[in-house]
Design a protein around this motif. Structure first.
Motif, PDB file in Angstrom:
ATOM      1  N   ILE A 120     -13.853  60.118 -16.196  1.00  0.00           N
ATOM      2  CA  ILE A 120     -15.049  60.378 -16.723  1.00  0.00           C
ATOM      3  C   ILE A 120     -16.497  59.284 -16.115  1.00  0.00           C
ATOM      4  O   ILE A 120     -16.157  57.672 -17.082  1.00  0.00           O
ATOM      5  CB  ILE A 120     -15.729  60.541 -17.303  1.00  0.00           C
ATOM      6  CG1 ILE A 120     -14.693  62.357 -17.965  1.00  0.00           C
ATOM      7  CG2 ILE A 120     -16.746  60.905 -18.605  1.00  0.00           C
ATOM      8  CD1 ILE A 120     -14.907  62.564 -19.186  1.00  0.00           C
ATOM      9  N   HIS A 121     -17.104  59.208 -15.027  1.00  0.00           N
ATOM     10  CA  HIS A 121     -18.145  58.704 -15.058  1.00  0.00           C
ATOM     11  C   HIS A 121     -19.419  59.322 -14.564  1.00  0.00           C
ATOM     12  O   HIS A 121     -19.795  59.561 -13.876  1.00  0.00           O
ATOM     13  CB  HIS A 121     -17.878  57.883 -13.357  1.00  0.00           C
ATOM     14  CG  HIS A 121     -19.042  56.632 -13.338  1.00  0.00           C
ATOM     15  ND1 HIS A 121     -18.828  56.352 -12.053  1.00  0.00           N
ATOM     16  CD2 HIS A 121     -19.537  55.577 -14.432  1.00  0.00           C
ATOM     17  CE1 HIS A 121     -19.861  54.996 -12.146  1.00  0.00           C
ATOM     18  NE2 HIS A 121     -19.961  55.179 -13.435  1.00  0.00           N
ATOM     19  N   LEU A 122     -20.306  59.277 -16.113  1.00  0.00           N
ATOM     20  CA  LEU A 122     -21.929  58.739 -16.319  1.00  0.00           C
ATOM     21  C   LEU A 122     -22.422  58.045 -15.572  1.00  0.00           C
ATOM     22  O   LEU A 122     -23.327  58.048 -17.279  1.00  0.00           O
ATOM     23  CB  LEU A 122     -21.932  60.550 -17.600  1.00  0.00           C
ATOM     24  CG  LEU A 122     -21.516  61.752 -17.431  1.00  0.00           C
ATOM     25  CD1 LEU A 122     -21.048  61.778 -18.588  1.00  0.00           C
ATOM     26  CD2 LEU A 122     -21.554  62.626 -16.053  1.00  0.00           C
ATOM     27  N   PRO A 123     -23.410  58.050 -14.904  1.00  0.00           N
ATOM     28  CA  PRO A 123     -23.692  55.658 -16.147  1.00  0.00           C
ATOM     29  C   PRO A 123     -25.355  56.879 -15.480  1.00  0.00           C
ATOM     30  O   PRO A 123     -25.449  54.955 -16.383  1.00  0.00           O
ATOM     31  CB  PRO A 123     -24.078  55.627 -13.382  1.00  0.00           C
ATOM     32  CG  PRO A 123     -23.923  57.377 -12.892  1.00  0.00           C
ATOM     33  CD  PRO A 123     -22.809  58.132 -13.414  1.00  0.00           C
ATOM     34  N   GLY A 124     -25.531  57.362 -15.791  1.00  0.00           N
ATOM     35  CA  GLY A 124     -27.469  57.853 -16.224  1.00  0.00           C
ATOM     36  C   GLY A 124     -27.208  57.681 -18.138  1.00  0.00           C
ATOM     37  O   GLY A 124     -28.088  58.611 -18.722  1.00  0.00           O
ATOM     38  N   TYR A 125     -25.387  58.716 -18.021  1.00  0.00           N
ATOM     39  CA  TYR A 125     -25.046  58.454 -19.920  1.00  0.00           C
ATOM     40  C   TYR A 125     -25.577  57.233 -20.546  1.00  0.00           C
ATOM     41  O   TYR A 125     -24.184  56.691 -20.743  1.00  0.00           O
ATOM     42  CB  TYR A 125     -24.932  59.522 -20.095  1.00  0.00           C
ATOM     43  CG  TYR A 125     -24.539  59.612 -21.145  1.00  0.00           C
ATOM     44  CD1 TYR A 125     -25.503  61.068 -22.059  1.00  0.00           C
ATOM     45  CD2 TYR A 125     -22.602  59.928 -21.502  1.00  0.00           C
ATOM     46  CE1 TYR A 125     -24.588  61.254 -23.505  1.00  0.00           C
ATOM     47  CE2 TYR A 125     -22.602  60.560 -23.284  1.00  0.00           C
ATOM     48  CZ  TYR A 125     -23.704  61.665 -23.432  1.00  0.00           C
ATOM     49  OH  TYR A 125     -23.661  60.736 -24.908  1.00  0.00           O
ATOM     50  N   LYS A 126     -26.367  56.910 -21.213  1.00  0.00           N
ATOM     51  CA  LYS A 126     -26.268  55.353 -21.947  1.00  0.00           C
ATOM     52  C   LYS A 126     -26.407  55.973 -23.535  1.00  0.00           C
ATOM     53  O   LYS A 126     -26.951  56.298 -24.234  1.00  0.00           O
ATOM     54  CB  LYS A 126     -27.207  54.428 -21.610  1.00  0.00           C
ATOM     55  CG  LYS A 126     -27.359  54.331 -20.085  1.00  0.00           C
ATOM     56  CD  LYS A 126     -28.416  53.899 -19.861  1.00  0.00           C
ATOM     57  CE  LYS A 126     -28.729  54.394 -17.899  1.00  0.00           C
ATOM     58  NZ  LYS A 126     -29.834  55.003 -17.540  1.00  0.00           N
ATOM     59  N   VAL A 127     -24.686  55.420 -24.166  1.00  0.00           N
ATOM     60  CA  VAL A 127     -25.090  54.958 -25.630  1.00  0.00           C
ATOM     61  C   VAL A 127     -24.355  54.220 -26.258  1.00  0.00           C
ATOM     62  O   VAL A 127     -23.993  53.565 -26.293  1.00  0.00           O
ATOM     63  CB  VAL A 127     -23.752  56.673 -25.938  1.00  0.00           C
ATOM     64  CG1 VAL A 127     -23.593  56.672 -27.529  1.00  0.00           C
ATOM     65  CG2 VAL A 127     -23.884  58.003 -25.444  1.00  0.00           C
ATOM     66  N   TYR A 164     -17.742  65.758 -23.407  1.00  0.00           N
ATOM     67  CA  TYR A 164     -17.643  64.300 -23.306  1.00  0.00           C
ATOM     68  C   TYR A 164     -19.148  64.037 -23.822  1.00  0.00           C
ATOM     69  O   TYR A 164     -19.362  63.346 -24.664  1.00  0.00           O
ATOM     70  CB  TYR A 164     -17.383  63.239 -21.842  1.00  0.00           C
ATOM     71  CG  TYR A 164     -17.657  62.350 -22.072  1.00  0.00           C
ATOM     72  CD1 TYR A 164     -16.901  61.078 -22.614  1.00  0.00           C
ATOM     73  CD2 TYR A 164     -18.521  61.218 -21.351  1.00  0.00           C
ATOM     74  CE1 TYR A 164     -17.493  60.182 -23.242  1.00  0.00           C
ATOM     75  CE2 TYR A 164     -19.471  59.720 -21.514  1.00  0.00           C
ATOM     76  CZ  TYR A 164     -18.097  58.988 -22.197  1.00  0.00           C
ATOM     77  OH  TYR A 164     -18.835  57.360 -22.723  1.00  0.00           O
ATOM     78  N   ILE A 165     -19.859  64.906 -23.393  1.00  0.00           N
ATOM     79  CA  ILE A 165     -21.252  65.417 -23.111  1.00  0.00           C
ATOM     80  C   ILE A 165     -21.676  65.504 -24.529  1.00  0.00           C
ATOM     81  O   ILE A 165     -22.506  64.913 -25.437  1.00  0.00           O
ATOM     82  CB  ILE A 165     -22.123  65.700 -22.311  1.00  0.00           C
ATOM     83  CG1 ILE A 165     -21.697  64.624 -20.789  1.00  0.00           C
ATOM     84  CG2 ILE A 165     -23.794  65.648 -22.968  1.00  0.00           C
ATOM     85  CD1 ILE A 165     -22.674  65.445 -19.886  1.00  0.00           C
ATOM     86  N   HIS A 207     -27.060  69.158 -22.144  1.00  0.00           N
ATOM     87  CA  HIS A 207     -26.636  68.980 -20.478  1.00  0.00           C
ATOM     88  C   HIS A 207     -25.838  70.285 -20.722  1.00  0.00           C
ATOM     89  O   HIS A 207     -25.657  70.622 -20.914  1.00  0.00           O
ATOM     90  CB  HIS A 207     -25.836  67.776 -19.828  1.00  0.00           C
ATOM     91  CG  HIS A 207     -26.171  67.578 -18.782  1.00  0.00           C
ATOM     92  ND1 HIS A 207     -26.996  67.820 -17.778  1.00  0.00           N
ATOM     93  CD2 HIS A 207     -25.424  67.301 -17.903  1.00  0.00           C
ATOM     94  CE1 HIS A 207     -27.192  66.970 -17.316  1.00  0.00           C
ATOM     95  NE2 HIS A 207     -25.911  67.501 -16.517  1.00  0.00           N
TER      96      HIS A 207
END
Lengths: 577, 182
Positions: free
Chosen positions: A178-185, A147-148, A128
């Motif tokens: 950190i809020h990345l709603p579309g980043y799913k792990v 984070y990513i 990203h």
């Protein structure tokens, strides 16, 4: 808590909060505010001699330590020079954060001096990337980048920051969320699937573990060992996974694939169950896909759902962190052992006999010559000194394959190489990063005479920071891997592969103010290596090896892995022009 | 075959580039693409028609879901969904055909949006095959200019939107978030 500071200073505060201790970089016009802020900041800056090597060094640091590596470059050419290093980190899933300067936000789009569309160029080069045009977004973005980069399937993340953001004064408030709603792990594998996997493993007659770089990234080496020992089945580690299972472990077969051993590739071909852990069924491992492991069911564990079923369909997919999944799997295997383990015990014993038979039939042995240094001999000697303990950073080519075949790795993060992208020039800069991360460890960089010259200016960095890297050049006078393919598949018409001019390494080392030596005979090799290792500081060793050695075994492109060529069919003369 | 993808994504700079870049990077040809804001102005809905081997459809969706800005990627190719497209068409014709053109327009449910001595401008929505018929009928009356919007789709199934909750810098989930379906 909030106080007024420059964007550059905010960036350094964020890096400090991410526990960054070193940045590999190269300054320039738009990063002047950042370098000014670094002047009296605790974070150490390592000045490399080319931005590409900053990315490689950050990658080497990350690979050797498991922490996020950080590199930094200015706008325009500085940023574009990072590209190869970032794509390299992308292909091998290495957590790297790259910081680049960008022209002032008002100048963006005006073809300003040293402007390049870094944001656009780096989209496919990174996991990203961000462009920061407002200092209010800076801290949040930097932490999101870390984070990513470091979670899920790791990878490089680039943060492009305009000069006015670096200069702007703003109130800094530490970011706590950190809020990345579309980043799913997905970390925990599906419990039902893991149970089914345990059953499949006990029901298999010829199970085979295929472990890769994911084991290293997840720190799952102890779990892998326990799994392999509970099942007691043969295991291979890919080029990216070497050291995931100790090279001295009795269940470890070798590396599989194009230059893997006969036993590893025959095992893959004849097994009835592949336990694939943190791997991606890369073409260099599978050979012709339709002929790969034709009798096997596949259990595929990976944190990246897109890897499962991409190249080979999985009979049992498990998405999750390989460390967590293996540890649960092993627990279930032990629970089911009294009930299920006995059913195929005899078949498994036979399977081991078969694998041992293949190992005995065609072992990978180094070749020696009384009057010339064979490249395999060089790797054999490096292996003797390392004894499974040294960090070896390899460049790309024949030496990489021989190093992978003959140097034993008993721990993870000791074998560092450019696996997916195969970037020549990777060896020395990655060793800079690995040595910075492990100041006390013995670090070898191994390169061919081609790749060495691609990152040659970094000798200055080694001397500059007194990094005791032992730079070994396996010098055969050719771009050996390409020459090998020309010999085998293009009627030995050697085109553009001869490196007729090579600097005198003793003079070259002296010119940089370091020690160096040329080694020409097999007798002097062990002593020369020992001297290099015992001598404090960096050392350049130019080892003259035989020119026309080929890497075997070899699976020709387009062949199935069991159709490997084990040795040269007959001596082939060099075509005269 | 043509695959219909519906994406819900964050309305951020470069988000569109990531989607189109991903498709071209993996060798898939985009047939049509539409994008617009949703009720929530921070989000966009994108409908993509893309030419993909049917075995690879799952892989495309997985790759889309890996994009950080994509909140949800759905394959609507075979699931219950309404897919529509808009055609704006200008037809030049002689006086004698005007009535016939209006008659045909009525059959296809097209509206006249402009009328002049040279001909008509018509607007029609529908499924792509039906629109192609309409275009070819109109072509038989005279010279035409056509602009198509590309497909937009809405799923008829309630698809649960799974979003990642915020995480604290020290690790761990901050609070559970129940996501409203948009």
């Amino acid at each position: 808590m909030s106080n007024l500071m420059s964007g550059a200073r905010i960036l350094l505060e964020c890096l400090t909060r991410e526990n960054v201790d070193v940045i590999f970089g190269y300054p320039g016009g738009v990063t002047l505010p950042l370098y000014d802020a670094m002047y009296d900041h605790a974070i150490r800056h390592v000045l490399v001699r080319h931005e590409e090597n900053a990315a490689f060094a950050a990658s080497g640091y990350a690979r050797a330590s498991g922490r996020v590596g950080v590199c930094c470059a200015t706008s325009g050419p500085g940023a574009t020079n990072l590209t190869t290093g970032l794509v390299d980190a992308m292909m091998d899933s290495i957590p790297v954060v790259a910081i680049t300067g960008q022209v002032s936000s008002k100048l963006i789009g005006s073809d300003a001096f040293q402007e390049a569309d870094t944001f656009g160029i780096m989209r496919p080069a990174t996991k990203h990337n961000f462009l920061v045009k407002d200092v209010k977004d800076l801290a949040q973005t930097v932490h999101e980048a870390f984070y990513i980069a470091s979670t899920g399937r790791p990878g490089p993340v680039l943060v492009d920051i305009t000069k006015d953001v670096l200069q702007a004064m703003a109130h800094y408030t530490p970011v706590n969320e950190i809020h990345l709603p579309g980043y799913k792990v997905v970390m925990d594998g599906h419990a039902g699937q893991i149970r089914r996997a345990a059953q499949m493993i006990w029901e298999a007659e010829r199970p085979f573990v295929y472990a890769g770089g994911g084991i290293i990234h997840a720190g799952a080496h102890d779990e892998l060992r326990e799994l392999v020992e509970s099942v007691d089945c043969p295991a291979v580690c890919t080029l990216m996974g070497l050291g995931g299972l100790p090279g001295s472990h009795p269940n470890f077969v070798s590396m599989p694939g194009m230059h893997g051993s006969y036993a590893a590739n025959m095992g893959m071909t004849e097994c009835d169950l592949i336990i694939a852990l943190g791997v991606r069924f890369d073409d260099r491992v599978t050979g012709r896909l339709s002929g790969f492991a034709p009798h096997a069911k596949v259990i595929h564990v990976d944190i990246d759902p897109a890897e499962i079923g991409k190249n080979r369909a999985a009979d049992l997919p498990i998405v999750g962190d390989v460390k967590r999944v293996i540890s649960k799997l092993t627990k279930l295997l032990k629970e089911l052992e009294p009930e299920l383990a006995a059913q195929n015990a005899a078949a498994r014993k036979g399977w081991w006999q078969k694998v041992h038979g293949w190992q005995a039939e065609h072992p990978i042995l180094p070749s020696f010559s009384p009057d010339e240094i064979k490249p395999q001999h060089l790797m054999y000697e490096i292996n003797r000194i390392s004894d499974g303990k040294a960090i070896v950073c390899s460049d790309v080519g024949q030496h990489q394959m021989w190093a992978a075949q003959f140097i034993r790795f008993d721990q993870p993060r000791h074998w560092i190489n450019s696996g997916g992208l195969g970037s020549m020039g990777f060896g020395m800069p990655s060793a800079i990063g690995a040595q910075m991360a492990n100041p006390e460890k013995l670090v070898f960089a191994i390169a061919g005479d081609g790749g060495f010259q691609m990152s040659l200016p970094e000798l200055a960095t080694l001397v500059n920071y007194d990094l005791p890297v032992k730079m070994i050049v396996m010098n055969n006078g050719y771009l050996g891997m390409v020459r090998q393919w020309q010999e085998l598949f293009y009627n030995n018409r050697l085109s553009g592969v001869e490196l007729t001019t090579f600097p005198n390494c003793e003079l070259l080392a002296a010119a940089y103010g370091m020690k160096g030596r040329i080694v020409r005979t097999p007798e002097e090799l062990p002593d020369a290596l020992r001297d290099a290792v015992n001598s404090p500081g960096p050392y350049l060793l130019d080892v003259r090896v035989t020119s026309f050695e080929n890497v075997y075994p070899m699976v020709p492109a387009g062949s199935a892995v069991n159709e490997m060529v084990l040795a040269p069919p007959q001596p082939v003369a060099v075509a005269s022009k | 075959m043509l695959m219909t993808i519906s994406l819900l994504m964050e309305n951020k700079p470069g988000a569109l580039m990531r989607v189109t870049g991903l498709l071209s990077q993996r060798g898939y040809n985009i047939e049509s693409l539409t994008v617009a804001r949703t009720l929530d102005p921070t989000l966009s809905r994108m409908t993509i028609m893309v030419d993909v081997d049917s075995k690879l459809r799952g892989q495309v969706i997985k790759q889309m879901n890996k994009l950080i800005n994509v909140l949800q990627a759905n394959d609507l190719t075979e699931s219950p969904a309404v897919v529509r497209e808009l055609v704006l068409l200008r037809v030049r014709s002689t006086m004698e055909h005007r009535t016939a053109i209006l008659k045909e327009a009525e059959i296809f449910g097209a509206r006249v949006v402009d009328s002049s001595v040279e001909g008509f401008a018509l607007e029609v929505t529908g499924e792509s095959e039906r629109l192609e018929e309409f275009v070819s009928v109109m072509e038989s009356y005279g010279e035409i200019d056509v602009t198509r919007s590309g497909a937009v789709a809405v799923s008829l199934e309630q698809k649960k939107l799974r979003l990642s909750p915020p995480v604290s810098k020290t690790g761990g989930v901050v609070e559970p978030v129940s996501a409203p379906a948009r």
